[in-house]
Design a protein around this motif. Structure first.
Motif, PDB file in Angstrom:
ATOM      1  N   ILE A 150      -4.262  -6.635  -9.043  1.00 37.11           N
ATOM      2  CA  ILE A 150      -4.541  -5.799  -7.875  1.00 37.11           C
ATOM      3  C   ILE A 150      -6.003  -5.923  -7.455  1.00 37.11           C
ATOM      4  O   ILE A 150      -6.321  -6.039  -6.263  1.00 37.11           O
ATOM      5  CB  ILE A 150      -4.189  -4.328  -8.164  1.00 37.11           C
ATOM      6  CG1 ILE A 150      -2.677  -4.184  -8.400  1.00 37.11           C
ATOM      7  CG2 ILE A 150      -4.652  -3.427  -7.028  1.00 37.11           C
ATOM      8  CD1 ILE A 150      -1.834  -4.556  -7.204  1.00 37.11           C
ATOM      9  N   GLU A 151      -6.903  -5.920  -8.413  1.00 37.09           N
ATOM     10  CA  GLU A 151      -8.322  -6.060  -8.104  1.00 37.09           C
ATOM     11  C   GLU A 151      -8.607  -7.363  -7.368  1.00 37.09           C
ATOM     12  O   GLU A 151      -9.377  -7.398  -6.406  1.00 37.09           O
ATOM     13  CB  GLU A 151      -9.142  -6.012  -9.400  1.00 37.09           C
ATOM     14  CG  GLU A 151      -9.194  -4.647 -10.056  1.00 37.09           C
ATOM     15  CD  GLU A 151      -9.852  -4.691 -11.424  1.00 37.09           C
ATOM     16  OE1 GLU A 151     -10.273  -5.795 -11.835  1.00 37.09           O
ATOM     17  OE2 GLU A 151      -9.940  -3.632 -12.084  1.00 37.09           O
ATOM     18  N   ASP A 207       0.821  -1.207   0.000  1.00 36.70           N
ATOM     19  CA  ASP A 207       0.000   0.000   0.000  1.00 36.70           C
ATOM     20  C   ASP A 207       0.855   1.257   0.000  1.00 36.70           C
ATOM     21  O   ASP A 207       0.396   2.338  -0.337  1.00 36.70           O
ATOM     22  CB  ASP A 207      -0.979   0.011   1.176  1.00 36.70           C
ATOM     23  CG  ASP A 207      -0.282   0.041   2.525  1.00 36.70           C
ATOM     24  OD1 ASP A 207       0.763  -0.613   2.660  1.00 36.70           O
ATOM     25  OD2 ASP A 207      -0.787   0.724   3.430  1.00 36.70           O
ATOM     26  N   VAL A 217       0.147  -6.237   2.556  1.00 38.00           N
ATOM     27  CA  VAL A 217       0.499  -7.009   1.372  1.00 38.00           C
ATOM     28  C   VAL A 217       2.019  -7.135   1.329  1.00 38.00           C
ATOM     29  O   VAL A 217       2.711  -6.133   1.223  1.00 38.00           O
ATOM     30  CB  VAL A 217      -0.025  -6.332   0.091  1.00 38.00           C
ATOM     31  CG1 VAL A 217       0.413  -7.120  -1.132  1.00 38.00           C
ATOM     32  CG2 VAL A 217      -1.530  -6.213   0.135  1.00 38.00           C
ATOM     33  N   VAL A 223      -7.233  -7.092  -3.742  1.00 32.48           N
ATOM     34  CA  VAL A 223      -8.092  -6.220  -2.938  1.00 32.48           C
ATOM     35  C   VAL A 223      -9.392  -6.928  -2.565  1.00 32.48           C
ATOM     36  O   VAL A 223      -9.885  -6.824  -1.440  1.00 32.48           O
ATOM     37  CB  VAL A 223      -8.398  -4.909  -3.692  1.00 32.48           C
ATOM     38  CG1 VAL A 223      -9.452  -4.096  -2.953  1.00 32.48           C
ATOM     39  CG2 VAL A 223      -7.120  -4.095  -3.865  1.00 32.48           C
ATOM     40  N   LYS A 235      -5.247   2.585  -3.856  1.00 27.81           N
ATOM     41  CA  LYS A 235      -5.923   1.342  -3.495  1.00 27.81           C
ATOM     42  C   LYS A 235      -5.946   1.177  -1.976  1.00 27.81           C
ATOM     43  O   LYS A 235      -5.028   1.597  -1.281  1.00 27.81           O
ATOM     44  CB  LYS A 235      -5.222   0.134  -4.124  1.00 27.81           C
ATOM     45  CG  LYS A 235      -5.122   0.188  -5.642  1.00 27.81           C
ATOM     46  CD  LYS A 235      -6.473  -0.014  -6.305  1.00 27.81           C
ATOM     47  CE  LYS A 235      -6.327  -0.067  -7.816  1.00 27.81           C
ATOM     48  NZ  LYS A 235      -7.621  -0.239  -8.488  1.00 27.81           N
ATOM     49  N   MET A 236      -6.992   0.555  -1.481  1.00 27.26           N
ATOM     50  CA  MET A 236      -7.072   0.244  -0.065  1.00 27.26           C
ATOM     51  C   MET A 236      -6.435  -1.131   0.147  1.00 27.26           C
ATOM     52  O   MET A 236      -7.111  -2.158   0.143  1.00 27.26           O
ATOM     53  CB  MET A 236      -8.527   0.258   0.408  1.00 27.26           C
ATOM     54  CG  MET A 236      -9.198   1.609   0.311  1.00 27.26           C
ATOM     55  SD  MET A 236      -8.380   2.859   1.345  1.00 27.26           S
ATOM     56  CE  MET A 236      -8.742   2.199   2.974  1.00 27.26           C
ATOM     57  N   MET A 237      -5.126  -1.131   0.333  1.00 23.82           N
ATOM     58  CA  MET A 237      -4.401  -2.384   0.472  1.00 23.82           C
ATOM     59  C   MET A 237      -3.547  -2.342   1.734  1.00 23.82           C
ATOM     60  O   MET A 237      -2.765  -1.419   1.927  1.00 23.82           O
ATOM     61  CB  MET A 237      -3.523  -2.646  -0.753  1.00 23.82           C
ATOM     62  CG  MET A 237      -4.284  -2.649  -2.058  1.00 23.82           C
ATOM     63  SD  MET A 237      -3.228  -3.024  -3.458  1.00 23.82           S
ATOM     64  CE  MET A 237      -2.875  -4.746  -3.139  1.00 23.82           C
ATOM     65  N   GLU A 238      -3.696  -3.328   2.577  1.00 19.27           N
ATOM     66  CA  GLU A 238      -2.952  -3.380   3.820  1.00 19.27           C
ATOM     67  C   GLU A 238      -2.269  -4.733   3.965  1.00 19.27           C
ATOM     68  O   GLU A 238      -2.802  -5.758   3.576  1.00 19.27           O
ATOM     69  CB  GLU A 238      -3.869  -3.124   5.014  1.00 19.27           C
ATOM     70  CG  GLU A 238      -4.537  -1.751   5.002  1.00 19.27           C
ATOM     71  CD  GLU A 238      -5.433  -1.550   6.207  1.00 19.27           C
ATOM     72  OE1 GLU A 238      -5.583  -2.506   6.986  1.00 19.27           O
ATOM     73  OE2 GLU A 238      -5.979  -0.452   6.355  1.00 19.27           O
TER      74      GLU A 238
END
Length: 207
Positions: A128-129, A74, A85, A132, A80-83
């Protein structure tokens, strides 16, 4: 009987018992693993395992599989709302470039198959989609910043000097094996004298 580790190092890897010369039948090509010799001087490749993605007469390119970073994805994907990763350092060249390998060609199109169950690159936005949405696990995809590169003939010379040992890549190595154990695991799987190499401590003075 193995000779002293100090003699191994001073002989610059020429002693047969220190660096077994059993990788000759394998050729440099995409899908091969490069496994560093135990005391390679370059800190960027200390006990590294590299997945070779491209190899030609003009250049070679690969990704270090076992250098997981403290940062997370992230940090690079603000939109993007990514945590949490995980991200890996693929090598010392251009850490602004992000790439990935995966084992799900059914979900991510346009990837290049490197070996059975291993695909490099593809539709990044789709990948990525899926991450997520929680539809793609981290035992199925691996993200990298930077890469490892060699110019014409450079990698061949390094292999000839025993800086690297070659081993076929497997999806289990890439996606399932803990990064802290990967270097030892690949050498152990090679068998024979390579299993002895897999037991060497980081500090040769401890042997």
């Amino acid at each position: 009987m193995l000779v002293a580790i100090g003699e191994f190092i001073s002989n610059k890897l020429t002693n047969f018992f220190y660096m077994p010369k059993k990788n000759a039948p394998l050729e440099l090509k995409a899908g091969i693993l490069l496994v560093s010799e135990p005391f390679l001087d370059d800190p960027s490749f200390h006990r590294s395992v590299i997945l070779l993605c491209e190899h030609s007469s003009s250049h070679s390119f690969g990704l270090v599989l076992n250098q997981r970073q403290e940062i997370v994805l992230d940090s690079y994907m603000d939109e993007k709302m990514m945590e949490e990763v995980p991200i890996y350092l693929g090598g010392p060249v251009d850490p602004t470039i992000m790439q990935f390998v995966h084992r799900r060609p059914d979900l991510i199109p346009e990837g290049l198959e490197l070996g059975e169950g291993i695909f490099w690159s593809g539709d990044f936005e789709r990948a990525i989609e899926l991450v997520v949405a929680g539809e793609l696990g981290f035992d199925e995809i691996k993200f990298f910043i930077g890469y490892s590169g060699w110019g014409a003939g450079q990698l061949e010379r390094e292999v000839k000097s025993n800086a690297w040992m070659l081993h076929p890549a497997k999806a289990d190595y890439v996606f399932d094996e803990p990064s802290t154990q990967l270097w030892r695991k690949v050498l152990f799987d090679k068998g024979g004298d390579y299993r002895v190499l897999s037991t060497y401590p980081d500090d040769p003075n401890l042997n």
